[in-house]
Design an enzyme around this catalytic site. Sequence first.
Site, PDB file in Angstrom:
ATOM      1  N   GLY A 152       0.772  -1.249   0.000  1.00 37.83           N
ATOM      2  CA  GLY A 152       0.000   0.000   0.000  1.00 37.83           C
ATOM      3  C   GLY A 152       0.796   1.287   0.000  1.00 37.83           C
ATOM      4  O   GLY A 152       0.294   2.326  -0.417  1.00 37.83           O
TER       5      GLY A 152
ATOM      6  N   ASP B 158      -4.738   1.904  11.168  1.00 35.67           N
ATOM      7  CA  ASP B 158      -6.161   1.632  11.407  1.00 35.67           C
ATOM      8  C   ASP B 158      -6.287   1.128  12.858  1.00 35.67           C
ATOM      9  O   ASP B 158      -6.281   1.914  13.782  1.00 35.67           O
ATOM     10  CB  ASP B 158      -6.592   0.604  10.355  1.00 35.67           C
ATOM     11  CG  ASP B 158      -8.063   0.264  10.383  1.00 35.67           C
ATOM     12  OD1 ASP B 158      -8.873   1.108  10.746  1.00 35.67           O
ATOM     13  OD2 ASP B 158      -8.409  -0.884  10.027  1.00 35.67           O
TER      14      ASP B 158
ATOM     15  N   ASP C 255      -5.414  -0.435  -2.178  1.00 37.28           N
ATOM     16  CA  ASP C 255      -6.276  -1.261  -3.029  1.00 37.28           C
ATOM     17  C   ASP C 255      -7.623  -1.617  -2.413  1.00 37.28           C
ATOM     18  O   ASP C 255      -7.817  -1.555  -1.205  1.00 37.28           O
ATOM     19  CB  ASP C 255      -5.572  -2.580  -3.330  1.00 37.28           C
ATOM     20  CG  ASP C 255      -5.555  -3.501  -2.100  1.00 37.28           C
ATOM     21  OD1 ASP C 255      -5.049  -3.063  -1.041  1.00 37.28           O
ATOM     22  OD2 ASP C 255      -6.071  -4.627  -2.169  1.00 37.28           O
TER      23      ASP C 255
ATOM     24  N   ARG D 210      -5.234   0.660  -7.108  1.00 36.89           N
ATOM     25  CA  ARG D 210      -3.974   1.214  -6.571  1.00 36.89           C
ATOM     26  C   ARG D 210      -3.454   2.344  -7.460  1.00 36.89           C
ATOM     27  O   ARG D 210      -2.693   3.188  -7.016  1.00 36.89           O
ATOM     28  CB  ARG D 210      -2.880   0.136  -6.498  1.00 36.89           C
ATOM     29  CG  ARG D 210      -3.137  -0.966  -5.482  1.00 36.89           C
ATOM     30  CD  ARG D 210      -1.895  -1.845  -5.363  1.00 36.89           C
ATOM     31  NE  ARG D 210      -2.146  -3.100  -4.683  1.00 36.89           N
ATOM     32  CZ  ARG D 210      -2.120  -3.258  -3.351  1.00 36.89           C
ATOM     33  NH1 ARG D 210      -1.857  -2.238  -2.562  1.00 36.89           N
ATOM     34  NH2 ARG D 210      -2.358  -4.447  -2.826  1.00 36.89           N
TER      35      ARG D 210
HETATM   36  P1  5GP Z   1      -3.941  -1.972  11.146  1.00 40.71           P
HETATM   37  O1  5GP Z   1      -3.007  -3.087  11.462  1.00 40.71           O
HETATM   38  O2  5GP Z   1      -3.493  -0.628  11.672  1.00 40.71           O
HETATM   39  O3  5GP Z   1      -5.360  -2.288  11.520  1.00 40.71           O
HETATM   40  O4  5GP Z   1      -4.042  -1.900   9.612  1.00 40.71           O
HETATM   41  C1  5GP Z   1      -3.163  -1.313   8.844  1.00 40.71           C
HETATM   42  C2  5GP Z   1      -3.283  -1.868   7.441  1.00 40.71           C
HETATM   43  O5  5GP Z   1      -4.634  -2.154   7.080  1.00 40.71           O
HETATM   44  C3  5GP Z   1      -2.819  -0.815   6.495  1.00 40.71           C
HETATM   45  O6  5GP Z   1      -1.481  -1.036   6.177  1.00 40.71           O
HETATM   46  C4  5GP Z   1      -3.683  -1.059   5.283  1.00 40.71           C
HETATM   47  O7  5GP Z   1      -3.003  -1.943   4.431  1.00 40.71           O
HETATM   48  C5  5GP Z   1      -4.897  -1.748   5.787  1.00 40.71           C
HETATM   49  N1  5GP Z   1      -6.036  -0.819   5.780  1.00 40.71           N
HETATM   50  C6  5GP Z   1      -6.543  -0.103   6.800  1.00 40.71           C
HETATM   51  N2  5GP Z   1      -7.568   0.658   6.402  1.00 40.71           N
HETATM   52  C7  5GP Z   1      -7.700   0.424   5.086  1.00 40.71           C
HETATM   53  C8  5GP Z   1      -8.580   0.941   4.081  1.00 40.71           C
HETATM   54  O8  5GP Z   1      -9.457   1.787   4.313  1.00 40.71           O
HETATM   55  N3  5GP Z   1      -8.391   0.472   2.803  1.00 40.71           N
HETATM   56  C9  5GP Z   1      -7.427  -0.452   2.509  1.00 40.71           C
HETATM   57  N4  5GP Z   1      -7.337  -0.872   1.256  1.00 40.71           N
HETATM   58  N5  5GP Z   1      -6.595  -0.957   3.422  1.00 40.71           N
HETATM   59  C10 5GP Z   1      -6.730  -0.511   4.693  1.00 40.71           C
HETATM   60 MG    MG Z   2      -0.779  -2.155   4.616  1.00 39.24          MG
END
Ligand code: 5GP
Ligand code: MG
Length: 178
Positions: free
Chosen positions: A46, A105, A161, A167
């Site tokens: 990403g 996130d 994505d 992307r």
């Molecule tokens: P975390 O481990 O903080 O929950 O998630 C981080 C990863 O989740 C990010 O690197 C990303 O790849 C994915 N992610 C979080 N939110 C989104 C979103 O709205 N769209 C997409 N495509 N990926 C997300």
């Molecule tokens: Mg990611």
Amino acid sequence: MPERPYVIDELISAKTIAARIEDLSREIAEEFAGTDKLIVVGLLRGSFVFIADLVRELDLPIEVDFLEASSYGDGMESSREVRILKDLRGAIEGRDVLVVEDIVDTGYTLKHVSGLLRARKPARMKTIALLNKQVRREVDFNADWVGFEIPDEFVVGYGIDFAQRNRDLPYIGTVRFT
Ligand code: 5GP
Ligand code: MG
């Protein structure tokens, strides 16, 4: 490939992203001023567009490396279990490291990855995320720099994505099913 039809509504324009990256690069160059041992680590996949734009604005001598951690798979929900799918090529002991992520996130991914990298004893390590969904946080982690705070919505574009599509969009948008 996504299974349901959807449209993408623009949330952050390409122009707005570019302007923010100029400011962030200035702050990062100040933080790492004088270093000749900075490695910029992109989290695949990403962050690939963001890291490309960021390093071209950064007025510092740098090296680039990549790491891939699993998280979302092809779904729209974090798995919370982080695995390293592809490790760095180079050692980071004694080096300055800037970890570049697309979105924070729940926080599991960056918390896990930065813990793992810190154990390799870099001289200094900082993190930057293009996007932050603060309301979704489940673990105690905040990036040192954030491009934009965004609401709790699924976003795509600018490297990010939906089931591997979109992307290539130059802007960030939200997915709306039709
Ligand atoms: P975390 O481990 O903080 O929950 O998630 C981080 C990863 O989740 C990010 O690197 C990303 O790849 C994915 N992610 C979080 N939110 C989104 C979103 O709205 N769209 C997409 N495509 N990926 C997300
Ligand atoms: Mg990611």
